[in-house]
Design a protein around this motif. Sequence first.
Motif, PDB file in Angstrom:
ATOM      1  N   SER A 353       0.835  -1.208   0.000  1.00 27.87           N
ATOM      2  CA  SER A 353       0.000   0.000   0.000  1.00 27.87           C
ATOM      3  C   SER A 353       0.867   1.256   0.000  1.00 27.87           C
ATOM      4  O   SER A 353       1.892   1.327   0.680  1.00 27.87           O
ATOM      5  N   GLY A 354       0.423   2.249  -0.756  1.00 22.91           N
ATOM      6  CA  GLY A 354       1.168   3.512  -0.836  1.00 22.91           C
ATOM      7  C   GLY A 354       0.525   4.434  -1.842  1.00 22.91           C
ATOM      8  O   GLY A 354      -0.693   4.413  -2.042  1.00 22.91           O
ATOM      9  N   LYS A 355       1.322   5.221  -2.499  1.00 21.23           N
ATOM     10  CA  LYS A 355       0.792   6.122  -3.517  1.00 21.23           C
ATOM     11  C   LYS A 355       1.835   6.361  -4.600  1.00 21.23           C
ATOM     12  O   LYS A 355       3.038   6.204  -4.385  1.00 21.23           O
ATOM     13  N   VAL A 370      -3.613   6.393  -5.618  1.00 16.61           N
ATOM     14  CA  VAL A 370      -3.510   5.562  -4.420  1.00 16.61           C
ATOM     15  C   VAL A 370      -3.262   4.115  -4.832  1.00 16.61           C
ATOM     16  O   VAL A 370      -3.917   3.587  -5.745  1.00 16.61           O
ATOM     17  N   ASN A 393       5.992   3.972  -0.342  1.00 21.51           N
ATOM     18  CA  ASN A 393       5.300   2.961   0.447  1.00 21.51           C
ATOM     19  C   ASN A 393       4.789   3.573   1.746  1.00 21.51           C
ATOM     20  O   ASN A 393       5.511   4.306   2.423  1.00 21.51           O
ATOM     21  N   SER A 394       3.533   3.269   2.085  1.00 20.45           N
ATOM     22  CA  SER A 394       2.938   3.850   3.296  1.00 20.45           C
ATOM     23  C   SER A 394       3.625   3.383   4.565  1.00 20.45           C
ATOM     24  O   SER A 394       3.669   4.101   5.560  1.00 20.45           O
ATOM     25  N   CYS A 395       4.121   2.136   4.554  1.00 16.52           N
ATOM     26  CA  CYS A 395       4.730   1.574   5.754  1.00 16.52           C
ATOM     27  C   CYS A 395       6.213   1.884   5.867  1.00 16.52           C
ATOM     28  O   CYS A 395       6.802   1.702   6.929  1.00 16.52           O
ATOM     29  N   THR A 397       8.313   4.955   5.012  1.00 18.81           N
ATOM     30  CA  THR A 397       8.364   6.327   4.518  1.00 18.81           C
ATOM     31  C   THR A 397       9.724   6.706   3.955  1.00 18.81           C
ATOM     32  O   THR A 397       9.843   7.680   3.214  1.00 18.81           O
ATOM     33  N   GLU A 504       3.712   6.424  11.190  1.00 17.52           N
ATOM     34  CA  GLU A 504       3.381   5.639   9.999  1.00 17.52           C
ATOM     35  C   GLU A 504       4.085   4.294  10.036  1.00 17.52           C
ATOM     36  O   GLU A 504       3.566   3.283   9.554  1.00 17.52           O
ATOM     37  N   CYS A 510       1.003  -1.946   8.849  1.00 14.21           N
ATOM     38  CA  CYS A 510       2.395  -2.234   8.519  1.00 14.21           C
ATOM     39  C   CYS A 510       2.975  -3.180   9.564  1.00 14.21           C
ATOM     40  O   CYS A 510       4.023  -2.930  10.154  1.00 14.21           O
ATOM     41  N   ASN A 582      -4.738   8.812  12.798  1.00 13.17           N
ATOM     42  CA  ASN A 582      -3.675   7.805  12.728  1.00 13.17           C
ATOM     43  C   ASN A 582      -3.004   7.626  14.087  1.00 13.17           C
ATOM     44  O   ASN A 582      -2.650   6.504  14.480  1.00 13.17           O
TER      45      ASN A 582
END
Length: 626
Positions: A353-355, A370, A393-395, A397, A504, A510, A582
Amino acid sequence: MGNYKIRILNEKAGLRTNNNIITMSSMDDIISKRIMPLYLIKLGLGIIVLLLLITFSSCKTVRTSGCQANTESGNLGGAINSSVDEFSPMLYHDSLFFTSKRIQSFMGNQVYKSVFSPDGLTQAVPDSSLPYDLFPYTENLYLYNAKNSRNGSCYFNIVVYDKKKKNSQIVESQFEDGEWGRTIQLPEEINSKYMEAFPSISPDGSLLVFSSDRPGGTGKEDLYISHKNPDGSWSEAKNPGPQINTPESEITPNIDNSGNLFFASNGYRTNKGYDLMRAAKSSNWKWFKAKVMANEINSEFDEKYPFVNNNTIYFSSNRPGGCGGYDIYSQQISGAVYVEGFIESGENTAKPSGKVVVTDSKDEIFKDVVVGESGYFRFDLPSDSNFNITYTNSCMTDFSVTNKIHTPFSDSTTVKIVLRYSLPEKKVVSASEEFNIPFFVSGYYMPNTQDNLESLRLKFEYNLVGNNDSTRYIENPGEIYDKYCDKVEEGLAEVAKYILDKTESLDRSCAEVSSKMLITVSGFTDTRKIMPKAKYEGFDAIDPDLNIDVLAGELMTNELLCLLRAYYTVRHLQTTLETNENFLLIREKIYWKIAGIGVDENSELSDELKRRVNIKIDVVPDEEAP
């Protein structure tokens, strides 16, 4: 039809008078200068007057066609096209302009305008605001509007006669202060005694490209280019050579926003009329060899007057199946370009997951996509453009990958660009950072924010502190503390942002990254001593999680003052952080600790800097957490 005037623009033919206007009544004086018998002159005049009267009396309007727009062929339908010819389509502001001779008269084409609306193009109507209608036998049209400017220019060519020979010259009118100005011929660097027609301006206004049959070229009618100099003058027109021109005719040019050149030519395919051509820009207003555009755009009939906006080309064609004569069509220039991406992850990596952020050549965000837990993403991009594509990556950074791509141009096929990213194996995330928040009011425990400062001043105003031995150790804050407030609030905001950024890596989504955050806040004071009778005048400070149990009225010492400064700083940070969703999800992974250190003995620091808290933030593996 009214009293017509004919504007004559040819000095060499002896037809220019004051104001460049010759009325019908003055034609006798001009013709009488020719060497011919008087009766022939009178006879000729009679025939001319008769023909003009017939022309005036026969003016009529051609009805627009009821034919429907055809998505497959690109025909714009009866809102734009009629049973007669439509030429010179172009977009200007929010409208489509084109020319047509629907009103049958001795005058040339008229300009029509159709507005883009949510329901499509509106019914085209004549536009009388342009200076175009001041001239007989006008042809072509090009409207130019400088970026971020209300002013613009109108370029077109008019028919003139030189020694009974039909000729064409390029003219310009500038739009200033809400109206079109006087129309003037372009200088001799562009216009010659031969034909010049079909002017078009580059999007930045620095280049004029047009067609001319002057001698010395490659063929019958060639394209020529002229550069605008810094002082606004035009350079001598040059022929771009066989990369563009052929022994036949090249006409109706247009330059798109990327600098590519489009035009019509009948010299690239044998036994064929006019085709639309594309010459890709190489550098410095030079182009690669021109190529015939795809069959979806060209046909076995004539295509002329290309105008390109992004990936859409508007043009005129006399192919069958339209509304009649030359109709205006629109088509996509190139096949679709799309990017397909895969984020490859495994048991020992973070989730994908990320952007994905796409930026253009100006470093402006073009798309923000996304990426879900599947790790797959897809999006479209325009062709023939440069982009940077960055995956984060969201997990993780600190992990990101950037690809620089150029989307290829293909006028016949769909282009797919595939990107694959492999996530690195999981690793224990660790980090450590320290912050110092100074400028506590002497003897006071609250951080020196504007709200806390105002609250303390109210206590002094109502004699709640400072009027007896138990609270006289607290300073009545002067104006100097107002100057400190901004720095204190900025420092606390920076600490909160750092904590949120690091959380995060602690997010439950994560789970592969197993770590916790330790935040230790230590309070300090300066070397001033507190009087023996001093007492804590605030509310009870009881928090088992922070291991503090202080009641109002307890004896105040420097060590207790330092502990309270640490405690109230933590409470300020927690209040700020708890507004973030969060943070609420992972706050059980954050461990707070406070300590009252006491007097700061550092002789190099001023008292204002000694009255402070130190905030140490550590991200550590689970096994190292308490």
